[in-house]
Scaffold this active site. Sequence first.
Site, short mmCIF file in Angstrom:
data_model
loop_
_atom_site.label_atom_id
_atom_site.label_comp_id
_atom_site.label_asym_id
_atom_site.label_seq_id
_atom_site.Cartn_x
_atom_site.Cartn_y
_atom_site.Cartn_z
N GLY A 178 2.85 -1.04 3.97
CA GLY A 178 2.24 -1.87 2.94
C GLY A 178 2.31 -3.33 3.28
O GLY A 178 3.29 -3.78 3.90
N SER B 201 0.79 -1.23 0.00
CA SER B 201 0.00 0.00 0.00
C SER B 201 0.82 1.28 0.00
O SER B 201 0.25 2.37 -0.12
CB SER B 201 -0.96 0.00 1.20
OG SER B 201 -2.03 -0.87 0.96
N GLY C 182 2.84 -12.29 2.11
CA GLY C 182 4.25 -12.62 2.25
C GLY C 182 5.20 -11.44 2.33
O GLY C 182 6.41 -11.63 2.51
#
Length: 434
Positions: free
Chosen positions: A284, A60, A288
């Site tokens: 963000g 993000s 994983g």
Amino acid sequence: MNNTAEWLRIRLPELIAEHGVVGAQVAVLHDGEIVDAAAGVLNNVTHEPVTGDAIFQIGSITKVWTATLVQELVNEGLLDLDRPVREVLPEFRLADDQAASVITTRQLLCHTAGFEGDLFYDTGNGDDILVKYLERMADTEQTSPPGELYVYCNSGYVVLGRIVEVLRGKPFNTVLRERLIDRLGIDAATRHAEYAGRLCASGHDGMKLVEEKTPEGDSPAGSVLAMSARSLLAFVRMHLGTTEFDAMREIQVVTPDFGFGGGQGLGWILHDYDNGLSGLGHAGQTPGFRAYLRVIPEAGLAVAVLTNGGAALPVVRAVHGKVLGDLANLTLREPPKPPDVPVPIDLDKVTGVYRTRRADLHVTASEHGRVSVRGVLRDVADAPVVVEEYTGFRDDALIAVEPENGSHEVVVLCGRDGEGKVKWLHWGRVAVRQ
């Protein structure tokens, strides 16, 4: 920054070993200069080592890149943030047509548009992925009226990406590459196909390799963009070196207090520090991967930490504590923890059933004045039932008794109905009382 570079070189491998992180990159920008370090492996099967030029998904943090493209449109007089989105995208549809007709671009940037945010649609990998995504949004429901409540909204940034496409006349990833990536001369991947031929980190759940691939339709919100920590800071250096994007740093919304204070700018998340300095940044997360970016404009300082599995947060806090302390004399706020004497919970006003897009949350009274939150996924056969205990944190907030990924989740109690009962459970996303 020689001392910082030496500390990172020595300490980063130790930190990831201590906390079970698969691999990590750290880059530090100070007064225009960037130093970086890398440790661990890109993949727990091949054991290929992380190097400074490997690319990691930044999740993000991509939203700041998308917001930058939007701000360029504003600066050129091509877009008014306070006009309805439909003036640019007549096809923008939601379940609540009245809401869709008044939502503005500023509300999308600030996560206050009020519609469901976690819509991870697989719309393929062609140039029409955002067109198809918006078509699938037509039945998306509101969780709150436009402009009323801050709720983190990935899908809003996909709409922003489509605005960029329409006003530039090119696919989003092409605009991203031409106006930012190529302009900065950095190596980055904007599509899954672009990972090939690059030294690329693989995501891990804990220490186990993740096979899941994020859909490209969510790319303006953060599902695909990948680069090195050094490249990410080249983008930040551009922001610090011009006044062109200063409006993005201005606070737009005071967000619910999840224990750290701060607020929301245009794309940027704004941070407060105990010594009076302010900062900005973003985090963000994709399957994983976890990525963290902090920027202190007044000190000409930025820190990027990119990881691909394991308990990243303790490593990030150690790096931030050292670098921000040494180079900006900042002390990180301690993460919130359950108080020794819990704040009493008004059980009658809090207990009940709340709904998210994917799950029902059953909040019931528990022992010792706590509440138990039982999460039940809908439309998923044999889905596990998740039960967590929360205790009183403030008059308007609960906190998880047990930590997850190194932190205790804070849930803010937002809004009241006519009987004084809580309307929303808010932890960044929201669950709505039924």
